[in-house]
Design an enzyme around this catalytic site. Structure first.
Site, PDB file in Angstrom:
ATOM      1  N   HIS A  14      -1.825   0.031   2.132  1.00 27.52           N
ATOM      2  CA  HIS A  14      -3.061   0.738   1.757  1.00 27.52           C
ATOM      3  C   HIS A  14      -2.788   2.234   1.808  1.00 27.52           C
ATOM      4  O   HIS A  14      -2.979   2.878   2.833  1.00 27.52           O
ATOM      5  CB  HIS A  14      -4.177   0.326   2.720  1.00 27.52           C
ATOM      6  CG  HIS A  14      -5.540   0.879   2.378  1.00 27.52           C
ATOM      7  ND1 HIS A  14      -6.702   0.303   2.833  1.00 27.52           N
ATOM      8  CD2 HIS A  14      -5.924   1.959   1.650  1.00 27.52           C
ATOM      9  CE1 HIS A  14      -7.729   1.009   2.400  1.00 27.52           C
ATOM     10  NE2 HIS A  14      -7.297   2.041   1.681  1.00 27.52           N
ATOM     11  N   HIS A  16      -3.339   5.530  -0.996  1.00 28.45           N
ATOM     12  CA  HIS A  16      -3.686   6.063  -2.331  1.00 28.45           C
ATOM     13  C   HIS A  16      -2.677   7.173  -2.599  1.00 28.45           C
ATOM     14  O   HIS A  16      -2.646   8.166  -1.857  1.00 28.45           O
ATOM     15  CB  HIS A  16      -5.106   6.628  -2.322  1.00 28.45           C
ATOM     16  CG  HIS A  16      -6.134   5.609  -1.937  1.00 28.45           C
ATOM     17  ND1 HIS A  16      -6.882   4.916  -2.858  1.00 28.45           N
ATOM     18  CD2 HIS A  16      -6.517   5.151  -0.718  1.00 28.45           C
ATOM     19  CE1 HIS A  16      -7.689   4.075  -2.225  1.00 28.45           C
ATOM     20  NE2 HIS A  16      -7.486   4.202  -0.925  1.00 28.45           N
ATOM     21  N   HIS A 194     -11.552  -2.494  -1.749  1.00 23.23           N
ATOM     22  CA  HIS A 194     -12.139  -1.823  -0.599  1.00 23.23           C
ATOM     23  C   HIS A 194     -13.504  -2.476  -0.349  1.00 23.23           C
ATOM     24  O   HIS A 194     -14.315  -2.586  -1.275  1.00 23.23           O
ATOM     25  CB  HIS A 194     -12.359  -0.330  -0.884  1.00 23.23           C
ATOM     26  CG  HIS A 194     -11.117   0.502  -0.810  1.00 23.23           C
ATOM     27  ND1 HIS A 194     -10.003   0.212  -1.534  1.00 23.23           N
ATOM     28  CD2 HIS A 194     -10.832   1.626  -0.104  1.00 23.23           C
ATOM     29  CE1 HIS A 194      -9.064   1.135  -1.265  1.00 23.23           C
ATOM     30  NE2 HIS A 194      -9.548   2.001  -0.406  1.00 23.23           N
ATOM     31  N   GLU A 197     -15.993  -0.730   4.396  1.00 23.68           N
ATOM     32  CA  GLU A 197     -15.553   0.570   4.953  1.00 23.68           C
ATOM     33  C   GLU A 197     -16.835   1.296   5.374  1.00 23.68           C
ATOM     34  O   GLU A 197     -17.106   1.447   6.563  1.00 23.68           O
ATOM     35  CB  GLU A 197     -14.766   1.363   3.905  1.00 23.68           C
ATOM     36  CG  GLU A 197     -14.301   2.740   4.377  1.00 23.68           C
ATOM     37  CD  GLU A 197     -13.645   3.580   3.274  1.00 23.68           C
ATOM     38  OE1 GLU A 197     -13.834   3.279   2.081  1.00 23.68           O
ATOM     39  OE2 GLU A 197     -12.957   4.568   3.637  1.00 23.68           O
ATOM     40  N   ASP A 275      -4.042   5.209   4.237  1.00 27.35           N
ATOM     41  CA  ASP A 275      -5.135   5.511   3.301  1.00 27.35           C
ATOM     42  C   ASP A 275      -4.844   6.782   2.497  1.00 27.35           C
ATOM     43  O   ASP A 275      -4.353   6.689   1.363  1.00 27.35           O
ATOM     44  CB  ASP A 275      -6.472   5.617   4.049  1.00 27.35           C
ATOM     45  CG  ASP A 275      -7.673   5.273   3.190  1.00 27.35           C
ATOM     46  OD1 ASP A 275      -7.476   4.830   2.051  1.00 27.35           O
ATOM     47  OD2 ASP A 275      -8.819   5.448   3.670  1.00 27.35           O
ATOM     48  N   ASP A 276      -5.142   7.952   3.059  1.00 27.23           N
ATOM     49  CA  ASP A 276      -4.933   9.237   2.372  1.00 27.23           C
ATOM     50  C   ASP A 276      -4.292  10.197   3.369  1.00 27.23           C
ATOM     51  O   ASP A 276      -4.962  11.103   3.902  1.00 27.23           O
ATOM     52  CB  ASP A 276      -6.280   9.783   1.881  1.00 27.23           C
ATOM     53  CG  ASP A 276      -6.962   8.822   0.935  1.00 27.23           C
ATOM     54  OD1 ASP A 276      -6.540   8.740  -0.225  1.00 27.23           O
ATOM     55  OD2 ASP A 276      -7.889   8.112   1.382  1.00 27.23           O
TER      56      ASP A 276
HETATM   57  N1  ADE Z   1     -10.108   6.617  -2.496  1.00 30.74           N
HETATM   58  C1  ADE Z   1      -9.209   7.221  -1.733  1.00 30.74           C
HETATM   59  N2  ADE Z   1      -9.423   6.952  -0.451  1.00 30.74           N
HETATM   60  C2  ADE Z   1     -10.491   6.133  -0.403  1.00 30.74           C
HETATM   61  C3  ADE Z   1     -11.207   5.496   0.636  1.00 30.74           C
HETATM   62  N3  ADE Z   1     -10.871   5.625   1.926  1.00 30.74           N
HETATM   63  N4  ADE Z   1     -12.258   4.730   0.311  1.00 30.74           N
HETATM   64  C4  ADE Z   1     -12.620   4.581  -0.961  1.00 30.74           C
HETATM   65  N5  ADE Z   1     -11.983   5.156  -1.976  1.00 30.74           N
HETATM   66  C5  ADE Z   1     -10.923   5.911  -1.705  1.00 30.74           C
HETATM   67 ZN    ZN Z   2      -8.430   3.406   0.722  1.00 35.52          ZN
END
Ligand code: ADE
Ligand code: ZN
EC number: 3.5.4.2
Length: 345
Positions: A14, A16, A194, A197, A275-276
């Site tokens: 996971h 992005h 997703h 969350e 994630d990011d």
């Molecule tokens: N796009 C990038 N990160 C995300 C996240 N945590 N939740 C939903 N969309 C995303």
């Molecule tokens: Zn994500």
């Protein structure tokens, strides 16, 4: 422990790729294209990364992606991530990309996918990291737009292992995309989404029932629904959990309140992911380290999380066996250095 976690063989499921755009590269790409950024300095960008919720993050994340214009940009972005992954003993990675973020501003679908794909090929040949690419649809856009994006992707199907669903969760239930996911599966693509969350447990049920997902991304609101917990355990549907992300976006106030240990102890197939990472202060190693410290995880827990990452990946059964054999060998090699907890394995 930090060194031990860094060298623990693992997979990331996971991430992005647009969320791995570090401010340093953002500034370099802005220079390359003579673009002006909304930040005066790298330091100012870091300082701006303070979020109240998912939407406040997404606004900056989409703005940051504006510097990604050419195939070379997407290559550089992906290659930078792979080099970091290599340093953290990530043996396999399944990467999300958001083509609509780019096609909406006039960057052709092919530009993004070709740059990412070439870096993934080089990651395998030069770093020994295997990978899969997952196309995510932006759920705040229409189902028609997602369907058009899927049509754009089909000529590149050999480069994609599956499709996913991301962006603003609340008010955009998975069922909005049932037809698109049906079509993707009919073409042999795997599906993830997703869910849970910021959105409710019902969205997790919908992702399972309507989108027939192989994994749930996040899923951290599952404990609100005991029946769902039982189903996720029975079916061993993986959750790709991203602890630092959940704290940065205010899903939980503190890491001590994060349910990852509860999910693991309940027998769910939980994995740790970034994630990011450029926005949330850490890659996979930092996520492992943070939960180890905050939740008092044992090395057996960390082993199980790493093992789950391979078990939950979209590689062949034989590739899973090879990866888990390496993980087991690592555990045995480092046994003497470990505290007695490891002996419960
Ligand atoms: N796009 C990038 N990160 C995300 C996240 N945590 N939740 C939903 N969309 C995303
Ligand atoms: Zn994500």
């Amino acid at each position: 422990m930090n060194d031990w976690i860094r060298e623990l063989p693992k997979a990331e499921l996971h991430i992005h790729i647009e969320g791995s755009l570090e401010p340093e590269l953002m500034f370099a790409l802005a220079d390359r294209h003579q673009m002006t950024l909304p930040y005066n300095s790298i330091e100012a960008a870091h300082q701006a990364y303070q979020f109240q919720d998912l939407q406040s993050f997404l606004d900056l994340y989409y703005a940051g992606a504006n510097v990604l214009c050419t195939e070379q940009d997407f290559y550089d972005l992906t290659w930078a991530y792979l080099q970091r992954a290599d340093k953290q003993t990530i043996r396999h990675t399944e990467i999300f990309f958001d083509p609509q973020t780019h096609t909406q501003r006039g960057i052709a679908f092919e530009v993004a996918i070709a740059g990412i794909h070439q870096a993934l090929v080089d990651g395998q040949s030069q770093l020994g990291i295997s990978s899969g690419l997952i196309l995510c649809f932006l759920r705040h856009l229409s189902a028609e737009d997602a369907m058009k994006t899927l049509e754009d992707a089909l000529p590149y199907q050999d480069w994609i292992v599956g499709v996913g669903l991301d962006s603003s969760e609340r008010g955009h239930p998975p069922s909005k995309f049932t037809a698109v996911f049906d079509r993707a599966r009919a073409h042999g693509l795997l599906t993830v989404a997703h869910a849970g969350e910021e959105g409710p447990p019902e969205y997790i049920w919908e992702a399972i029932d309507s989108l027939k997902v192989s994994r749930i991304d996040h899923g951290v609101r599952s404990p609100e629904d005991p029946k769902l917990m039982a189903w996720l355990k029975e079916q061993q549907i993986p959750l790709t959990v991203c602890p630092l992300s959940n704290i940065e976006l205010g899903v939980f106030e503190t890491l001590e309140q994060h349910p990852i240990k509860q999910l693991l102890d309940a027998g769910l197939r939980v994995t740790v992911n970034s994630d990011d990472p450029a926005y949330f202060g850490g890659y996979v190693q930092e996520n492992f380290m943070a939960i180890y410290e905050a939740l008092n995880l044992s090395q057996q827990d960390l082993y199980q999380l790493a093992k789950n990452s391979f078990l939950s990946s979209f590689v062949s059964e034989s590739a899973k066996e090879i990866a888990i054999a390496e993980l087991d060998a690592y555990m045995h090699q480092t046994l003497q250095e470990l505290p007695p907890l490891y002996n419960t394995l």
